[in-house]
Write a protein that holds these residues in place. Structure first.
Motif, PDB file in Angstrom:
ATOM      1  N   MET A  87       0.857  -1.098  -0.092  1.00 20.80           N
ATOM      2  CA  MET A  87      -0.008   0.173   0.077  1.00 20.80           C
ATOM      3  C   MET A  87       1.017   1.463   0.001  1.00 20.80           C
ATOM      4  O   MET A  87       0.303   2.281  -0.563  1.00 20.80           O
ATOM      5  CB  MET A  87      -1.020  -0.038   1.333  1.00 20.80           C
ATOM      6  N   ALA A  88       1.890   1.270   0.619  1.00 23.09           N
ATOM      7  CA  ALA A  88       2.917   2.628   0.894  1.00 23.09           C
ATOM      8  C   ALA A  88       3.492   2.842  -0.628  1.00 23.09           C
ATOM      9  O   ALA A  88       4.087   3.713  -0.963  1.00 23.09           O
ATOM     10  CB  ALA A  88       3.950   2.393   1.785  1.00 23.09           C
ATOM     11  N   MET A  89       3.394   1.946  -1.716  1.00 21.43           N
ATOM     12  CA  MET A  89       3.945   1.862  -2.873  1.00 21.43           C
ATOM     13  C   MET A  89       3.139   2.627  -4.015  1.00 21.43           C
ATOM     14  O   MET A  89       3.481   2.969  -5.113  1.00 21.43           O
ATOM     15  CB  MET A  89       4.349   0.519  -3.646  1.00 21.43           C
ATOM     16  N   GLY A  90       1.821   3.128  -3.537  1.00 21.61           N
ATOM     17  CA  GLY A  90       0.927   3.662  -4.382  1.00 21.61           C
ATOM     18  C   GLY A  90      -0.376   2.961  -4.657  1.00 21.61           C
ATOM     19  O   GLY A  90      -0.472   1.867  -4.673  1.00 21.61           O
ATOM     20  N   LEU A  91      -1.298   3.829  -5.027  1.00 23.02           N
ATOM     21  CA  LEU A  91      -2.735   3.205  -5.133  1.00 23.02           C
ATOM     22  C   LEU A  91      -2.639   2.245  -6.243  1.00 23.02           C
ATOM     23  O   LEU A  91      -2.154   2.349  -7.068  1.00 23.02           O
ATOM     24  CB  LEU A  91      -3.716   4.473  -5.255  1.00 23.02           C
ATOM     25  N   GLY A  92      -3.398   1.035  -5.889  1.00 31.50           N
ATOM     26  CA  GLY A  92      -3.513  -0.059  -6.833  1.00 31.50           C
ATOM     27  C   GLY A  92      -2.321  -0.974  -6.935  1.00 31.50           C
ATOM     28  O   GLY A  92      -2.247  -1.506  -7.801  1.00 31.50           O
ATOM     29  N   TYR A  93      -1.199  -0.438  -6.234  1.00 30.14           N
ATOM     30  CA  TYR A  93       0.034  -1.230  -6.455  1.00 30.14           C
ATOM     31  C   TYR A  93      -0.225  -2.650  -6.380  1.00 30.14           C
ATOM     32  O   TYR A  93       0.786  -3.504  -6.774  1.00 30.14           O
ATOM     33  CB  TYR A  93       1.157  -0.573  -5.722  1.00 30.14           C
ATOM     34  N   HIS A  94      -1.014  -3.426  -5.617  1.00 31.96           N
ATOM     35  CA  HIS A  94      -1.089  -4.739  -5.572  1.00 31.96           C
ATOM     36  C   HIS A  94      -1.410  -5.584  -6.819  1.00 31.96           C
ATOM     37  O   HIS A  94      -0.468  -6.465  -7.085  1.00 31.96           O
ATOM     38  CB  HIS A  94      -1.952  -5.180  -4.616  1.00 31.96           C
ATOM     39  N   ARG A  95      -1.991  -4.791  -7.920  1.00 29.77           N
ATOM     40  CA  ARG A  95      -2.129  -5.379  -9.079  1.00 29.77           C
ATOM     41  C   ARG A  95      -0.679  -5.615  -9.790  1.00 29.77           C
ATOM     42  O   ARG A  95      -0.356  -6.383 -10.622  1.00 29.77           O
ATOM     43  CB  ARG A  95      -3.183  -4.652  -9.977  1.00 29.77           C
ATOM     44  N   VAL A 122      -8.759  -6.435   0.272  1.00 29.01           N
ATOM     45  CA  VAL A 122     -10.016  -5.534  -0.512  1.00 29.01           C
ATOM     46  C   VAL A 122     -10.783  -6.744  -1.080  1.00 29.01           C
ATOM     47  O   VAL A 122     -12.088  -6.588  -1.332  1.00 29.01           O
ATOM     48  CB  VAL A 122      -9.229  -4.633  -1.354  1.00 29.01           C
ATOM     49  N   SER A 123     -10.298  -7.665  -1.811  1.00 32.07           N
ATOM     50  CA  SER A 123     -11.126  -8.576  -2.649  1.00 32.07           C
ATOM     51  C   SER A 123     -12.145  -9.325  -1.800  1.00 32.07           C
ATOM     52  O   SER A 123     -13.149  -9.534  -2.134  1.00 32.07           O
ATOM     53  CB  SER A 123     -10.120  -9.492  -3.435  1.00 32.07           C
ATOM     54  N   GLU A 124     -11.553  -9.898  -0.586  1.00 36.48           N
ATOM     55  CA  GLU A 124     -12.434 -10.621   0.385  1.00 36.48           C
ATOM     56  C   GLU A 124     -13.095  -9.843   0.987  1.00 36.48           C
ATOM     57  O   GLU A 124     -14.592 -10.103   1.468  1.00 36.48           O
ATOM     58  CB  GLU A 124     -11.543 -11.452   1.440  1.00 36.48           C
ATOM     59  N   LEU A 125     -13.065  -8.272   1.209  1.00 37.32           N
ATOM     60  CA  LEU A 125     -14.073  -7.753   1.818  1.00 37.32           C
ATOM     61  C   LEU A 125     -15.220  -7.468   0.918  1.00 37.32           C
ATOM     62  O   LEU A 125     -16.389  -7.610   1.226  1.00 37.32           O
ATOM     63  CB  LEU A 125     -13.510  -6.233   2.241  1.00 37.32           C
ATOM     64  N   ARG A 126     -14.945  -7.332  -0.480  1.00 35.48           N
ATOM     65  CA  ARG A 126     -15.897  -7.380  -1.564  1.00 35.48           C
ATOM     66  C   ARG A 126     -16.732  -8.717  -1.588  1.00 35.48           C
ATOM     67  O   ARG A 126     -17.847  -8.517  -1.748  1.00 35.48           O
ATOM     68  CB  ARG A 126     -15.387  -7.153  -2.953  1.00 35.48           C
ATOM     69  N   HIS A 127     -16.090  -9.742  -1.480  1.00 34.67           N
ATOM     70  CA  HIS A 127     -16.965 -10.799  -1.379  1.00 34.67           C
ATOM     71  C   HIS A 127     -18.007 -11.045  -0.503  1.00 34.67           C
ATOM     72  O   HIS A 127     -18.923 -11.657  -0.394  1.00 34.67           O
ATOM     73  CB  HIS A 127     -15.810 -12.106  -1.312  1.00 34.67           C
ATOM     74  N   LEU A 143       1.321   5.902   7.955  1.00 36.56           N
ATOM     75  CA  LEU A 143       1.229   4.732   7.255  1.00 36.56           C
ATOM     76  C   LEU A 143      -0.460   4.392   7.557  1.00 36.56           C
ATOM     77  O   LEU A 143      -1.010   3.821   6.530  1.00 36.56           O
ATOM     78  CB  LEU A 143       2.095   3.717   7.635  1.00 36.56           C
ATOM     79  N   ALA A 144      -0.905   4.645   8.674  1.00 37.75           N
ATOM     80  CA  ALA A 144      -2.278   4.348   8.888  1.00 37.75           C
ATOM     81  C   ALA A 144      -3.209   5.064   7.775  1.00 37.75           C
ATOM     82  O   ALA A 144      -4.054   4.495   7.215  1.00 37.75           O
ATOM     83  CB  ALA A 144      -2.658   4.635  10.376  1.00 37.75           C
ATOM     84  N   ARG A 145      -2.829   6.206   7.706  1.00 42.32           N
ATOM     85  CA  ARG A 145      -3.871   6.995   6.631  1.00 42.32           C
ATOM     86  C   ARG A 145      -3.340   6.563   5.284  1.00 42.32           C
ATOM     87  O   ARG A 145      -4.432   6.482   4.290  1.00 42.32           O
ATOM     88  CB  ARG A 145      -3.256   8.755   6.792  1.00 42.32           C
ATOM     89  N   THR A 146      -2.125   6.162   4.999  1.00 38.74           N
ATOM     90  CA  THR A 146      -1.881   5.572   3.707  1.00 38.74           C
ATOM     91  C   THR A 146      -2.792   4.178   3.381  1.00 38.74           C
ATOM     92  O   THR A 146      -3.383   4.108   2.534  1.00 38.74           O
ATOM     93  CB  THR A 146      -0.502   5.052   3.650  1.00 38.74           C
ATOM     94  N   VAL A 147      -2.952   3.304   4.432  1.00 36.09           N
ATOM     95  CA  VAL A 147      -3.909   2.151   4.418  1.00 36.09           C
ATOM     96  C   VAL A 147      -5.380   2.740   4.210  1.00 36.09           C
ATOM     97  O   VAL A 147      -6.108   2.033   3.079  1.00 36.09           O
ATOM     98  CB  VAL A 147      -3.687   1.441   5.616  1.00 36.09           C
ATOM     99  N   VAL A 148      -5.657   3.642   4.830  1.00 34.21           N
ATOM    100  CA  VAL A 148      -7.085   4.093   4.842  1.00 34.21           C
ATOM    101  C   VAL A 148      -7.214   4.525   3.377  1.00 34.21           C
ATOM    102  O   VAL A 148      -8.452   4.206   2.713  1.00 34.21           O
ATOM    103  CB  VAL A 148      -7.350   5.165   5.661  1.00 34.21           C
ATOM    104  N   GLU A 149      -6.548   5.373   2.821  1.00 32.84           N
ATOM    105  CA  GLU A 149      -6.760   5.844   1.420  1.00 32.84           C
ATOM    106  C   GLU A 149      -6.365   4.742   0.436  1.00 32.84           C
ATOM    107  O   GLU A 149      -7.358   4.757  -0.654  1.00 32.84           O
ATOM    108  CB  GLU A 149      -5.540   7.050   1.205  1.00 32.84           C
ATOM    109  N   TYR A 150      -5.838   3.680   0.703  1.00 36.55           N
ATOM    110  CA  TYR A 150      -5.832   2.609  -0.236  1.00 36.55           C
ATOM    111  C   TYR A 150      -7.014   1.967  -0.267  1.00 36.55           C
ATOM    112  O   TYR A 150      -7.640   1.618  -1.388  1.00 36.55           O
ATOM    113  CB  TYR A 150      -4.334   1.748   0.112  1.00 36.55           C
ATOM    114  N   GLU A 152      -9.887   3.015   0.466  1.00 34.67           N
ATOM    115  CA  GLU A 152     -11.170   3.700   0.050  1.00 34.67           C
ATOM    116  C   GLU A 152     -10.973   3.773  -1.353  1.00 34.67           C
ATOM    117  O   GLU A 152     -11.828   3.834  -2.094  1.00 34.67           O
ATOM    118  CB  GLU A 152     -11.279   5.148   0.722  1.00 34.67           C
ATOM    119  N   ALA A 153      -9.696   3.865  -1.883  1.00 40.25           N
ATOM    120  CA  ALA A 153      -9.910   4.035  -3.495  1.00 40.25           C
ATOM    121  C   ALA A 153      -9.945   2.581  -3.980  1.00 40.25           C
ATOM    122  O   ALA A 153     -10.381   2.636  -5.398  1.00 40.25           O
ATOM    123  CB  ALA A 153      -8.095   4.314  -3.873  1.00 40.25           C
ATOM    124  N   GLU A 154     -10.106   1.629  -3.232  1.00 37.95           N
ATOM    125  CA  GLU A 154     -10.723   0.437  -3.789  1.00 37.95           C
ATOM    126  C   GLU A 154     -12.226   0.210  -3.759  1.00 37.95           C
ATOM    127  O   GLU A 154     -12.627  -0.836  -3.962  1.00 37.95           O
ATOM    128  CB  GLU A 154     -10.067  -0.766  -3.045  1.00 37.95           C
TER     129      GLU A 154
END
Length: 249
Positions: A87-95, A122-127, A143-150, A152-154
Motif C-alpha cells: 500500500m505504501a507503493m501507491g494506489l492499486g499497486y497490488h495489481r 480488499v477482494s475478500e471484503l468485497r466478497h 502509514l495508517a492514513r496510507t492504508v485508509v486511502e488505499y 477507500e480507493a478500492e
C-alpha cells in the motif's frame, strides 16, 4: 482416495513472526474438514526491521529475488505477506506487484499465481459485501492514513480505524490480543459492516478472532484470514464466505 497436496509459498518480511503461523493454521483447519487434501508451506524472506517507508520500499524491491527462489520448489500459489509495503507503493499497486512476481516466476520456468495480502484484503471484503470497514492497525499515523486511502480507493469506505504507532516490526508481533479487543470495543458504534481485527499480517489476531466475533455485532476478519481465503480461491478450492445478511445504505 488420492490425496491432493497444495504447496503454498510465502514472501515474508525477515522480521515477521506471525504470517508463517496464522496462514498455515487457517489452511490446516480447512484441510482437516476436506477429504484428501494436504498443504505444505515454503517461505522466502525479504529484509525489513522497521515499518518505515524507506525500509518498506527496499523490501518490496527484494520481493523479486524471493519470487525466483520460490519457483525452485515448485509451488501452486504464492502470498506476498506484507500489506503495508504494497500500500505504501501507491494506489492499486497490488495489481502491479502480483503481475511482476508472476512474470518473474514464468521467466524461471515455473509459473505460479500470486496473491498479495493487500489485494486479498480488499477482494475478500468485497466478497463479503462490505461497503464500510473498520480497521485496527499497528502503524504510524502516516502509514495508517496510507492504508485508509488505499482501501477507500478500492471502493470500500473506512468508517473508523485505530492505529497503535508501533514501528519496530518485532514489537508489532508482540501486540497482545487484548489491545485489539479494546480497540474493537471503542469502534463499536462506527457504523461499519465489517471489522478487520488486524489490517496487518504481523500483528497477531488468530487467537482473538473468536472472542472478537462474540463481542461484535458485525462480521470480523483479519488480513491473514483474507490472504488464506484468497489463496484457496486462486487454486480453485471452494470458500464459504461470511456474507452480510443486509448491507446498510
Amino acid at each position: 482416495m488420492k490425496r491432493r497436496t497444495i504447496r503454498i509459498g510465502q514472501i515474508v518480511p525477515s522480521s515477521n513472526t506471525t504470517m508463517e503461523t496464522e496462514v498455515p493454521a487457517f489452511l490446516r483447519a480447512y484441510a482437516a474438514n476436506t477429504d484428501g487434501l494436504d498443504f505444505t508451506f515454503h517461505s522466502s524472506r525479504m529484509r525489513m526491521k522497521h515499518v518505515r517507508k524507506e525500509e518498506l520500499a527496499a523490501m518490496d524491491a527484494d520481493s523479486h529475488r524471493c519470487a525466483r527462489e520460490l519457483s525452485d520448489a515448485p509451488i501452486d500459489v504464492a502470498g506476498y505477506a506484507c500489506l503495508v509495503a504494497i500500500m505504501a507503493m501507491g494506489l492499486g499497486y497490488h495489481r502491479r506487484s502480483e503481475k511482476n512476481l508472476m512474470r518473474i516466476a514464468a521467466e524461471e520456468g515455473q509459473p505460479y499465481p500470486v496473491v498479495t495480502s493487500a489485494g486479498a484484503l480488499v477482494s475478500e471484503l468485497r466478497h463479503m459485501g462490505c461497503r464500510k470497514a473498520a480497521l485496527i492497525m499497528p502503524y504510524s499515523d502516516e502509514l495508517a492514513r496510507t492504508v485508509v486511502e488505499y482501501v477507500e480507493a478500492e471502493g470500500i469506505e473506512v468508517a473508523d480505524y485505530r492505529n497503535f504507532s508501533v514501528a519496530n516490526n518485532l514489537d508489532v508481533g508482540r501486540i497482545p490480543g487484548s489491545r485489539l479487543l479494546e480497540a474493537l470495543r471503542e469502534m463499536s458504534g462506527a457504523g461499519a459492516d465489517v471489522t478487520v481485527l488486524s489490517a496487518c499480517v504481523q500483528m497477531p489476531s488468530l487467537d482473538s478472532l473468536d472472542e472478537a466475533r462474540r463481542l461484535s455485532r458485525m462480521p470480523v476478519t483479519s488480513t491473514a484470514e483474507c490472504t488464506a481465503r484468497a489463496m484457496l480461491r486462486t487454486v480453485g478450492l471452494p470458500v464459504e464466505t461470511p456474507r452480510l445478511a443486509e448491507v446498510a445504505p
